[in-house]
Enzyme design. Sequence first.
Site, short mmCIF file in Angstrom:
data_model
loop_
_atom_site.label_atom_id
_atom_site.label_comp_id
_atom_site.label_asym_id
_atom_site.label_seq_id
_atom_site.Cartn_x
_atom_site.Cartn_y
_atom_site.Cartn_z
N THR A 1 0.94 -0.84 -0.13
CA THR A 1 0.22 -0.02 -0.24
C THR A 1 0.84 1.52 0.11
OG1 THR A 1 0.08 -0.12 2.28
CG2 THR A 1 -1.82 -1.34 1.21
N PHE B 1 2.33 -7.80 10.67
CA PHE B 1 2.51 -7.03 11.08
C PHE B 1 1.65 -5.89 10.37
CE2 PHE B 1 7.17 -8.07 12.08
CZ PHE B 1 7.39 -7.65 13.40
N GLU C 1 -3.48 -1.45 8.49
CA GLU C 1 -3.59 -0.20 8.37
C GLU C 1 -2.60 0.52 9.95
OE1 GLU C 1 -4.18 1.91 5.62
OE2 GLU C 1 -4.32 0.42 3.93
N THR D 1 -8.86 -4.80 6.57
CA THR D 1 -7.79 -4.97 6.75
C THR D 1 -7.45 -5.54 8.19
OG1 THR D 1 -6.91 -3.39 5.16
CG2 THR D 1 -5.06 -4.58 6.63
N THR E 1 -1.11 -3.56 19.77
CA THR E 1 -0.67 -2.01 20.56
C THR E 1 -0.60 -1.38 21.49
OG1 THR E 1 -0.90 0.23 19.45
CG2 THR E 1 -2.38 -0.63 19.19
N ASP E 2 -0.86 -0.17 21.99
CA ASP E 2 -0.69 0.09 23.41
C ASP E 2 -2.08 0.97 23.74
OD1 ASP E 2 -0.01 2.46 22.79
OD2 ASP E 2 1.61 3.35 23.80
N GLU E 3 -2.58 1.51 22.29
CA GLU E 3 -3.53 2.18 22.07
C GLU E 3 -4.85 1.20 21.79
OE1 GLU E 3 -3.86 4.63 18.28
OE2 GLU E 3 -1.90 5.44 18.36
N TYR F 1 -9.09 3.12 14.20
CA TYR F 1 -7.26 2.32 14.46
C TYR F 1 -7.37 1.23 14.95
CZ TYR F 1 -3.00 1.36 15.04
OH TYR F 1 -1.43 0.54 15.23
N LYS G 1 -7.92 -2.79 16.34
CA LYS G 1 -6.72 -3.60 16.44
C LYS G 1 -6.90 -4.27 17.16
CE LYS G 1 -2.68 -3.29 15.27
NZ LYS G 1 -2.08 -4.20 14.28
N ASN H 1 6.66 3.76 18.41
CA ASN H 1 7.47 3.75 17.36
C ASN H 1 8.07 4.82 16.80
OD1 ASN H 1 7.85 0.18 16.68
ND2 ASN H 1 7.31 1.13 18.38
P1 NAD Z 1 3.41 0.55 8.27
O1 NAD Z 1 1.99 0.95 7.74
O2 NAD Z 1 4.15 1.48 8.52
O3 NAD Z 1 3.38 -0.21 7.80
C1 NAD Z 1 2.25 -1.59 6.99
C2 NAD Z 1 2.53 -2.44 6.11
O4 NAD Z 1 1.45 -3.35 6.53
C3 NAD Z 1 2.74 -1.87 5.13
O5 NAD Z 1 4.35 -2.81 4.33
C4 NAD Z 1 1.01 -2.13 3.45
O6 NAD Z 1 1.57 -2.45 2.30
C5 NAD Z 1 1.18 -3.70 4.74
N1 NAD Z 1 -0.19 -3.63 4.22
C6 NAD Z 1 -1.18 -3.42 4.78
N2 NAD Z 1 -2.07 -4.05 4.43
C7 NAD Z 1 -1.99 -5.38 3.91
C8 NAD Z 1 -2.69 -6.57 3.42
N3 NAD Z 1 -3.92 -6.14 3.25
N4 NAD Z 1 -2.17 -7.28 3.15
C9 NAD Z 1 -0.70 -7.29 3.38
N5 NAD Z 1 -0.58 -6.46 3.51
C10 NAD Z 1 -0.42 -5.16 4.12
O7 NAD Z 1 2.92 0.49 10.29
P2 NAD Z 1 4.10 0.37 11.27
O8 NAD Z 1 3.94 1.52 11.75
O9 NAD Z 1 4.57 -0.46 10.65
O10 NAD Z 1 3.14 -0.90 12.05
C11 NAD Z 1 2.96 -1.82 12.32
C12 NAD Z 1 2.44 -2.51 12.65
O11 NAD Z 1 2.61 -2.62 14.68
C13 NAD Z 1 0.89 -2.35 13.18
O12 NAD Z 1 -0.40 -3.80 13.59
C14 NAD Z 1 0.63 -1.61 13.89
O13 NAD Z 1 -0.70 -1.78 14.23
C15 NAD Z 1 1.77 -2.01 15.18
N6 NAD Z 1 2.14 -1.09 16.07
C16 NAD Z 1 2.98 0.12 15.80
C17 NAD Z 1 3.32 1.24 16.11
C18 NAD Z 1 4.38 2.58 15.75
O14 NAD Z 1 4.37 3.07 16.57
N7 NAD Z 1 4.35 2.80 14.49
C19 NAD Z 1 3.57 0.76 17.23
C20 NAD Z 1 2.82 -0.34 17.75
C21 NAD Z 1 1.95 -1.90 17.36
O1 DAU Z 2 0.49 4.20 20.40
C1 DAU Z 2 1.35 3.76 19.53
C2 DAU Z 2 0.79 3.98 18.20
O2 DAU Z 2 1.91 4.95 18.05
C3 DAU Z 2 0.49 2.56 16.32
O3 DAU Z 2 -0.28 1.95 17.07
C4 DAU Z 2 0.27 3.67 15.66
O4 DAU Z 2 0.00 2.69 14.50
C5 DAU Z 2 0.81 4.74 15.21
O5 DAU Z 2 0.53 5.44 14.00
C6 DAU Z 2 0.89 6.01 16.50
O6 DAU Z 2 -0.30 6.49 17.28
P1 DAU Z 2 -0.12 8.21 17.31
O7 DAU Z 2 -1.93 8.33 17.05
O8 DAU Z 2 0.58 7.95 18.63
O9 DAU Z 2 0.68 8.90 16.40
P2 DAU Z 2 0.57 9.79 15.34
O10 DAU Z 2 2.33 9.30 14.91
O11 DAU Z 2 -0.31 9.77 14.31
O12 DAU Z 2 0.54 10.87 16.87
C7 DAU Z 2 2.02 10.91 17.46
C8 DAU Z 2 1.31 12.03 18.37
O13 DAU Z 2 1.08 13.41 17.47
C9 DAU Z 2 -0.38 12.43 18.54
O14 DAU Z 2 -1.28 12.58 19.99
C10 DAU Z 2 -0.82 13.85 17.43
C11 DAU Z 2 -0.24 14.05 17.48
N1 DAU Z 2 0.33 14.66 15.57
C12 DAU Z 2 0.61 14.21 14.71
C13 DAU Z 2 0.16 14.26 13.42
C14 DAU Z 2 0.54 13.25 12.76
C15 DAU Z 2 0.37 16.10 15.71
O15 DAU Z 2 -0.07 16.57 16.94
N2 DAU Z 2 0.67 16.14 14.19
C16 DAU Z 2 -0.02 15.41 13.11
O16 DAU Z 2 0.44 16.20 12.39
#
Ligand code: NAD
Ligand code: DAU
Length: 352
Positions: free
Chosen positions: A38, A83, A86, A102, A141-143, A166, A170, A196
């Site tokens: 995606t 992993f 969306e 998804t 996720t902690d969310e 979202y 999850k 992360n």
């Molecule tokens: P990301 O959005 O960067 O990556 C998601 C990946 O999933 C992409 O490569 C996308 O192409 C793929 N994907 C989406 N739909 C798909 C489908 N239907 N089939 C196969 N592949 C598909 O996400 P991320 O930030 O790397 O997060 C990865 C996982 O970790 C997620 O499950 C998210 O909920 C979890 N998570 C993320 C964070 C964070 O801070 N980013 C924290 C805790 C948990």
């Molecule tokens: O806690 C884990 C989660 O962290 C993961 O499960 C999600 O996949 C990941 O996207 C992330 O969610 P958040 O909503 O916490 O992350 P984001 O980076 O979107 O936003 C972090 C904080 O910053 C949140 O309080 C919203 C704020 N923010 C974000 C954006 C994009 C802003 O103030 N302005 C912005 O433009």
Amino acid sequence: MKRVLVTGGAGFIGSNFVQFLLRERPELERLVNLDLLTYAGNLENLLPVQGDKRHVFVHGDIRDRALVKELFDRYDFDTVVHFAAESHVDRSILEPELFLTTNVVGTQSLLDAAKNHWNLDPGNKHSRDYKPGVVYLQVSTDEVYGALGKTGFFTETTPLAPNSPYSASKAGADLVVRAYHRTYGLPVNITRCSNNYGPYQFPEKLIPLMLHNAQQGKELPVYGDGMQIRDWLHVHDHCAAILTVLEKGVRGEVYNIGGNNERANIEIVRLILDRLGKPESLIRHVQDRPGHDRRYAIDNGKITSQLGWAPEYSFERGMEETIEWYLQNPGWVERVTSGAYLDYVHKMYGGD
Ligand code: NAD
Ligand code: DAU
């Protein structure tokens, strides 16, 4: 662990994990990386493992049940690390249905394939016997726990109370994973990690977005007062925690992952501006995210005391390395922020 299916391994955390696992476990026979590519998935994130014959990339959808079954039949996985999702809260507010299909239906498709392939008597609904050593790990996720007030921490027994489409998707997926363990005895783990940061994070998320805008001298859109708190963990430490759970976790258990590193958003935005030598006048307070969670904080006592994992990165070192990575890789940022990304930014923040 010999033959692993990683889903979403072209995304931010997934691609870091693929690189990490191939490096840390030379004895691994095969790592199949199933990703739909995606907007968030990018093959460029996998260039460092290009020459590694153990890594097989498959372009496909986790919801494609025939494809997932075919992969299990062909590669006989003993481990699944899921992993693919969306992952962006703001997008889920614009397009909730995609998140449910998804994140929930996609998870169930993988669970069915794992159960059918691993169960020793799959036709018998009472059979709880599985091939030895197999494990399905759900990256959550902690969310899913919702929001905290000024004090307190999320533990593994905190009730689920997700607030965005979202996090609801999850949480829904976590409940299906739990049900497959309780009903069918499938050996599973769920990990719930805090925010992360690190290399290859798509610039829709706070840290890379603010870095990108600051570099370009654009405004930095801070939601509301910017005093929302997140508990930040370097992606390397998340990958190491997942490997720890795969190798030492008690099946059926949930493990929270976090680095005891709470920061207000505005603090992070100021740190980035300061490091890049840009003025604070670039900060623009914009309308708050609907349903915005005020504070997240993880109690990581279970994984640290029971499995011996601990984060290696200090926030200072992690942020310095991350900022340096983005400064050194302007081409990566440019390529992933063209096309569809620009439409999204326009929809989210308005302007050109
Ligand atoms: P990301 O959005 O960067 O990556 C998601 C990946 O999933 C992409 O490569 C996308 O192409 C793929 N994907 C989406 N739909 C798909 C489908 N239907 N089939 C196969 N592949 C598909 O996400 P991320 O930030 O790397 O997060 C990865 C996982 O970790 C997620 O499950 C998210 O909920 C979890 N998570 C993320 C964070 C964070 O801070 N980013 C924290 C805790 C948990
Ligand atoms: O806690 C884990 C989660 O962290 C993961 O499960 C999600 O996949 C990941 O996207 C992330 O969610 P958040 O909503 O916490 O992350 P984001 O980076 O979107 O936003 C972090 C904080 O910053 C949140 O309080 C919203 C704020 N923010 C974000 C954006 C994009 C802003 O103030 N302005 C912005 O433009």
